[in-house]
Each structure stands twice: as structure tokens, then as C-alpha cells.
Design a protein around this motif. Structure first.
Motif, PDB file in Angstrom:
ATOM      1  N   HIS A  10       0.622  -1.146   0.132  1.00 54.88           N
ATOM      2  CA  HIS A  10       0.198  -0.149   0.214  1.00 54.88           C
ATOM      3  C   HIS A  10       0.829   1.483   0.053  1.00 54.88           C
ATOM      4  N   MET A  16      -3.661   0.444  -3.562  1.00 56.48           N
ATOM      5  CA  MET A  16      -2.342  -1.456  -3.606  1.00 56.48           C
ATOM      6  C   MET A  16      -2.244  -1.752  -4.597  1.00 56.48           C
ATOM      7  N   GLY A  18      -1.470  -5.100  -6.430  1.00 57.08           N
ATOM      8  CA  GLY A  18      -1.719  -6.276  -6.555  1.00 57.08           C
ATOM      9  C   GLY A  18      -1.134  -7.064  -6.819  1.00 57.08           C
ATOM     10  N   GLY A  40      -5.735 -14.780   0.928  1.00 59.64           N
ATOM     11  CA  GLY A  40      -6.570 -13.863   0.267  1.00 59.64           C
ATOM     12  C   GLY A  40      -7.781 -13.645   0.021  1.00 59.64           C
ATOM     13  N   ASP A  79      -8.350 -10.214  -5.532  1.00 57.19           N
ATOM     14  CA  ASP A  79      -9.370  -8.632  -4.897  1.00 57.19           C
ATOM     15  C   ASP A  79      -7.712  -8.708  -3.981  1.00 57.19           C
ATOM     16  N   GLN A  80      -7.570  -9.268  -2.905  1.00 61.64           N
ATOM     17  CA  GLN A  80      -5.898  -8.785  -2.065  1.00 61.64           C
ATOM     18  C   GLN A  80      -5.625 -10.288  -1.801  1.00 61.64           C
ATOM     19  N   TRP A  82      -3.241 -11.915   1.080  1.00 62.97           N
ATOM     20  CA  TRP A  82      -2.873 -11.168   2.213  1.00 62.97           C
ATOM     21  C   TRP A  82      -1.321 -11.963   2.178  1.00 62.97           C
ATOM     22  N   SER A 117      -0.060  -8.612   4.299  1.00 62.01           N
ATOM     23  CA  SER A 117      -1.093  -7.770   3.421  1.00 62.01           C
ATOM     24  C   SER A 117      -0.442  -6.675   3.374  1.00 62.01           C
TER      25      SER A 117
END
Length: 170
Positions: A10, A16, A18, A40, A79-80, A82, A117
């Protein structure tokens, strides 16, 4: 030797970086990619359920192998991340269970690791760095403004290919 960079996932509020954004900097290839660890949010490969994918990743001695096309689709569906440990090798023979179990990624061409993350760590073998400039591009785009200063952003024999990292225990 290998090139290594770490940088914040971030880099600024509301922004963010990715996996799909990182993979966009990797040239098209016919390497074998393998997910060795993942936690994630998002779609997982091959229409698997999240729990089934996680089980397959953690129980296979070589992770969950994917083609370039499939690893890009996986990244696009996330989406994300971690936690993630993703490696690329020339062919399946380089996915050595013994080396991977010992966290020895020296036979890998590229290693992407998402940590808690918060950080990305990327290592590229010299042969990949010479052709693609992957680590240098990442350093310029994402790490140059990192708060810890220039020392952390130098090319050095560190990271998973130099035996300097261990995958997260689950």
C-alpha cells in the motif's frame, strides 16, 4: 546471484499494488508457476472452492502449478493477497520438493512474496533481470519512495533465492 526488492503493498492511502499489476511487468513466458502459499480474497484457479485450493496448495510438495495464462487469470481474480508465495521455474523438473521444503528457491526464475498484506518481496534470477529489468522497474515504481531509504532498495543477494527468507508457517 539474483536481484531483490521489497516495497509496501500500500504505497499511499487507498492504493494497493496487487499481483496482477506485478505480473503485468513480467514478459510473456512458458515457465511453470507454482503457488506455494496463499491467503487472500478473490477467485481461485480452476473453479475450485477456496478451502479446496488452500488444501491443495499446502499439501502438495510442489504447491499448485499453473501456466502463465492461468497464473495471470488467478491474479486478475484476486481482490487482495494477505500472504502469497509464488515461484516460477523453467519446467516442472525444477520444482524440487526437497529444495522447496528447505525454502531453497535458488532454482527459481522469479519469486513473488506477499507478506501480511503489507509488503511485497520480489526476487528475480540474474538471467530474468537482464532480459526484463523486472526488479529495477519495481524498485523505480514502488520502492524508490519507501520510507526506509535507499539501502533497502539495492540489488543484493538476499531473498528466497539466497536462502534469506522462509515461507510463512500455516
Amino acid at each position: 546471484m539474483s536481484a531483490f526488492v521489497e516495497f509496501p503493498m500500500h504505497p499511499s492511502p487507498g492504493r494497493m499494488v496487487g499481483l496482477a499489476e506485478l505480473l503485468a511487468l513480467v514478459p510473456d513466458n512458458d515457465w511453470v508457476w507454482s503457488v506455494l502459499d496463499f491467503d487472500g480474497i478473490g477467485a481461485v484457479p480452476d473453479g475450485l472452492g477456496f478451502e479446496e485450493f488452500g488444501r491443495l496448495v499446502l499439501t502438495s510438495p510442489v504447491g499448485y502449478p499453473l501456466s502463465w495464462e492461468h497464473v495471470r487469470a488467478f491474479a486478475a481474480g484476486l481482490d487482495q493477497c494477505w500472504d502469497l508465495l509464488l515461484v516460477a521455474v523453467e519446467d516442472r523438473a525444477h520444482l524440487s520438493p526437497e529444495r522447496l521444503a528447505a525454502s531453497d528457491f535458488g532454482g527459481c526464475l522469479v519469486v513473488f512474496e506477499a507478506i501480511d498484506s503489507g509488503m511485497w518481496e520480489v526476487t528475480a534470477a540474474d538471467c530474468v533481470e537482464k532480459v526484463s529489468g523486472l526488479v529495477e522497474t519495481l524498485r523505480t515504481r514502488y520502492a524508490a519512495g519507501a520510507a526506509e531509504g535507499a539501502e533497502r532498495n539495492t540489488v543484493r543477494p538476499r531473498g528466497p533465492m539466497a536462502g534469506g527468507m522462509m515461507p510463512r508457517a500455516r
